[in-house]
Design a protein around this motif. Structure first.
Motif, PDB file in Angstrom:
ATOM      1  N   THR A 167       0.765  -0.891   4.198  1.00 37.37           N
ATOM      2  CA  THR A 167       0.923  -2.074   3.351  1.00 37.37           C
ATOM      3  C   THR A 167      -0.419  -2.529   2.810  1.00 37.37           C
ATOM      4  OG1 THR A 167       2.855  -2.753   4.631  1.00 37.37           O
ATOM      5  CG2 THR A 167       1.798  -4.447   3.271  1.00 37.37           C
ATOM      6  N   TYR A 168      -1.416  -2.561   3.670  1.00 35.00           N
ATOM      7  CA  TYR A 168      -2.769  -2.953   3.265  1.00 35.00           C
ATOM      8  C   TYR A 168      -3.272  -2.043   2.147  1.00 35.00           C
ATOM      9  CZ  TYR A 168      -7.699  -4.214   3.568  1.00 35.00           C
ATOM     10  OH  TYR A 168      -8.965  -4.635   3.269  1.00 35.00           O
ATOM     11  N   GLU A 169      -3.082  -0.749   2.309  1.00 30.69           N
ATOM     12  CA  GLU A 169      -3.536   0.212   1.302  1.00 30.69           C
ATOM     13  C   GLU A 169      -2.784   0.039  -0.015  1.00 30.69           C
ATOM     14  OE1 GLU A 169      -6.184   2.109   1.517  1.00 30.69           O
ATOM     15  OE2 GLU A 169      -6.564   1.430   3.566  1.00 30.69           O
ATOM     16  N   LYS A 170      -1.484  -0.259   0.040  1.00 32.12           N
ATOM     17  CA  LYS A 170      -0.713  -0.492  -1.186  1.00 32.12           C
ATOM     18  C   LYS A 170      -1.263  -1.697  -1.941  1.00 32.12           C
ATOM     19  CE  LYS A 170       3.780   1.355   0.198  1.00 32.12           C
ATOM     20  NZ  LYS A 170       5.171   0.992   0.517  1.00 32.12           N
ATOM     21  N   ILE A 171      -1.555  -2.764  -1.197  1.00 33.49           N
ATOM     22  CA  ILE A 171      -2.101  -3.964  -1.840  1.00 33.49           C
ATOM     23  C   ILE A 171      -3.469  -3.657  -2.425  1.00 33.49           C
ATOM     24  CG2 ILE A 171      -2.909  -6.328  -1.456  1.00 33.49           C
ATOM     25  CD1 ILE A 171      -0.801  -6.465   0.845  1.00 33.49           C
ATOM     26  N   LYS A 172      -4.278  -2.938  -1.686  1.00 32.67           N
ATOM     27  CA  LYS A 172      -5.627  -2.584  -2.151  1.00 32.67           C
ATOM     28  C   LYS A 172      -5.553  -1.784  -3.451  1.00 32.67           C
ATOM     29  CE  LYS A 172      -9.879  -0.519  -0.472  1.00 32.67           C
ATOM     30  NZ  LYS A 172     -10.508   0.234   0.600  1.00 32.67           N
ATOM     31  N   ARG A 173      -4.655  -0.793  -3.513  1.00 28.94           N
ATOM     32  CA  ARG A 173      -4.482   0.005  -4.737  1.00 28.94           C
ATOM     33  C   ARG A 173      -3.994  -0.869  -5.887  1.00 28.94           C
ATOM     34  NH1 ARG A 173      -2.540   3.798  -1.174  1.00 28.94           N
ATOM     35  NH2 ARG A 173      -0.372   3.306  -1.633  1.00 28.94           N
ATOM     36  N   PHE A 174      -3.063  -1.750  -5.589  1.00 33.14           N
ATOM     37  CA  PHE A 174      -2.538  -2.656  -6.609  1.00 33.14           C
ATOM     38  C   PHE A 174      -3.674  -3.477  -7.218  1.00 33.14           C
ATOM     39  CE2 PHE A 174      -1.031  -6.838  -7.891  1.00 33.14           C
ATOM     40  CZ  PHE A 174      -0.022  -6.509  -8.775  1.00 33.14           C
ATOM     41  N   ILE A 175      -4.520  -4.033  -6.382  1.00 35.43           N
ATOM     42  CA  ILE A 175      -5.643  -4.849  -6.849  1.00 35.43           C
ATOM     43  C   ILE A 175      -6.608  -4.012  -7.684  1.00 35.43           C
ATOM     44  CG2 ILE A 175      -7.690  -6.130  -6.096  1.00 35.43           C
ATOM     45  CD1 ILE A 175      -5.976  -7.065  -3.685  1.00 35.43           C
ATOM     46  N   GLU A 176      -6.890  -2.801  -7.231  1.00 34.05           N
ATOM     47  CA  GLU A 176      -7.802  -1.926  -7.979  1.00 34.05           C
ATOM     48  C   GLU A 176      -7.240  -1.579  -9.349  1.00 34.05           C
ATOM     49  OE1 GLU A 176      -8.272   1.293  -5.214  1.00 34.05           O
ATOM     50  OE2 GLU A 176      -9.758   0.201  -4.019  1.00 34.05           O
ATOM     51  N   GLU A 205      13.626 -15.607 -15.204  1.00 37.83           N
ATOM     52  CA  GLU A 205      13.264 -14.509 -16.099  1.00 37.83           C
ATOM     53  C   GLU A 205      11.953 -14.801 -16.831  1.00 37.83           C
ATOM     54  OE1 GLU A 205      14.295 -11.345 -16.498  1.00 37.83           O
ATOM     55  OE2 GLU A 205      15.467 -11.855 -14.718  1.00 37.83           O
ATOM     56  N   LYS A 206      11.737 -16.053 -17.231  1.00 39.14           N
ATOM     57  CA  LYS A 206      10.489 -16.419 -17.898  1.00 39.14           C
ATOM     58  C   LYS A 206       9.302 -16.221 -16.965  1.00 39.14           C
ATOM     59  CE  LYS A 206      12.252 -19.743 -21.249  1.00 39.14           C
ATOM     60  NZ  LYS A 206      12.233 -21.136 -21.691  1.00 39.14           N
ATOM     61  N   VAL A 207       9.456 -16.603 -15.712  1.00 38.16           N
ATOM     62  CA  VAL A 207       8.381 -16.422 -14.728  1.00 38.16           C
ATOM     63  C   VAL A 207       8.115 -14.934 -14.526  1.00 38.16           C
ATOM     64  CG1 VAL A 207       7.744 -16.707 -12.298  1.00 38.16           C
ATOM     65  CG2 VAL A 207       8.758 -18.618 -13.557  1.00 38.16           C
ATOM     66  N   LYS A 208       9.184 -14.144 -14.399  1.00 38.97           N
ATOM     67  CA  LYS A 208       9.015 -12.703 -14.219  1.00 38.97           C
ATOM     68  C   LYS A 208       8.314 -12.079 -15.423  1.00 38.97           C
ATOM     69  CE  LYS A 208      12.872 -11.878 -11.097  1.00 38.97           C
ATOM     70  NZ  LYS A 208      14.187 -11.240 -10.928  1.00 38.97           N
ATOM     71  N   GLU A 209       8.667 -12.534 -16.627  1.00 44.09           N
ATOM     72  CA  GLU A 209       8.009 -12.020 -17.838  1.00 44.09           C
ATOM     73  C   GLU A 209       6.518 -12.333 -17.817  1.00 44.09           C
ATOM     74  OE1 GLU A 209       9.898 -13.327 -21.482  1.00 44.09           O
ATOM     75  OE2 GLU A 209      11.881 -12.910 -20.637  1.00 44.09           O
ATOM     76  N   LEU A 211       0.973 -10.366 -16.902  1.00 45.48           N
ATOM     77  CA  LEU A 211      -0.299 -10.431 -16.173  1.00 45.48           C
ATOM     78  C   LEU A 211      -0.531  -9.190 -15.312  1.00 45.48           C
ATOM     79  CD1 LEU A 211      -0.155 -14.163 -15.091  1.00 45.48           C
ATOM     80  CD2 LEU A 211      -1.727 -13.160 -16.749  1.00 45.48           C
ATOM     81  N   GLY A 212       0.486  -8.342 -15.204  1.00 49.59           N
ATOM     82  CA  GLY A 212       0.359  -7.114 -14.429  1.00 49.59           C
ATOM     83  C   GLY A 212       0.633  -7.269 -12.946  1.00 49.59           C
ATOM     84  N   TYR A 213       1.240  -8.368 -12.540  1.00 47.00           N
ATOM     85  CA  TYR A 213       1.533  -8.580 -11.121  1.00 47.00           C
ATOM     86  C   TYR A 213       2.820  -7.912 -10.690  1.00 47.00           C
ATOM     87  CZ  TYR A 213      -2.290 -11.876 -11.182  1.00 47.00           C
ATOM     88  OH  TYR A 213      -3.513 -12.438 -11.316  1.00 47.00           O
ATOM     89  N   ILE A 214       3.733  -7.678 -11.636  1.00 45.27           N
ATOM     90  CA  ILE A 214       4.958  -6.949 -11.276  1.00 45.27           C
ATOM     91  C   ILE A 214       5.275  -5.975 -12.387  1.00 45.27           C
ATOM     92  CG2 ILE A 214       5.936  -8.709  -9.798  1.00 45.27           C
ATOM     93  CD1 ILE A 214       7.781  -9.545 -12.082  1.00 45.27           C
TER      94      ILE A 214
END
Length: 70
Positions: A14-23, A58-62, A67-70
């Protein structure tokens, strides 16, 4: 002086997934900053006692996608 902090343990995967996401996506300076943000968002949602309509959700998800968070 900063706020006192306590350790939180995650699976290494999980830590590595978050780290990759941030990178890849940016927006956070560390895994810890990301986790603190996500936890605070969830807690804020739970304590407001309000529920979003499907349209608001839906507006929040958009916005998060833009922003690239999801």
């Amino acid at each position: 002086m900063g706020e006192e902090k306590v350790p939180i343990y995650l699976k290494k995967e999980t830590y590595e997934k978050i780290k990759r996401f941030i990178e890849e996506q940016g927006g956070f300076s560390s895994v810890e900053e990301f986790i603190e943000f996500v936890v605070n968002e969830v807690l804020a949602e739970e304590t407001t006692g309000t529920t979003m309509s499907k349209e608001e959700e839906e507006k929040v998800k958009e916005r998060l996608r833009a922003l690239g968070y999801i």
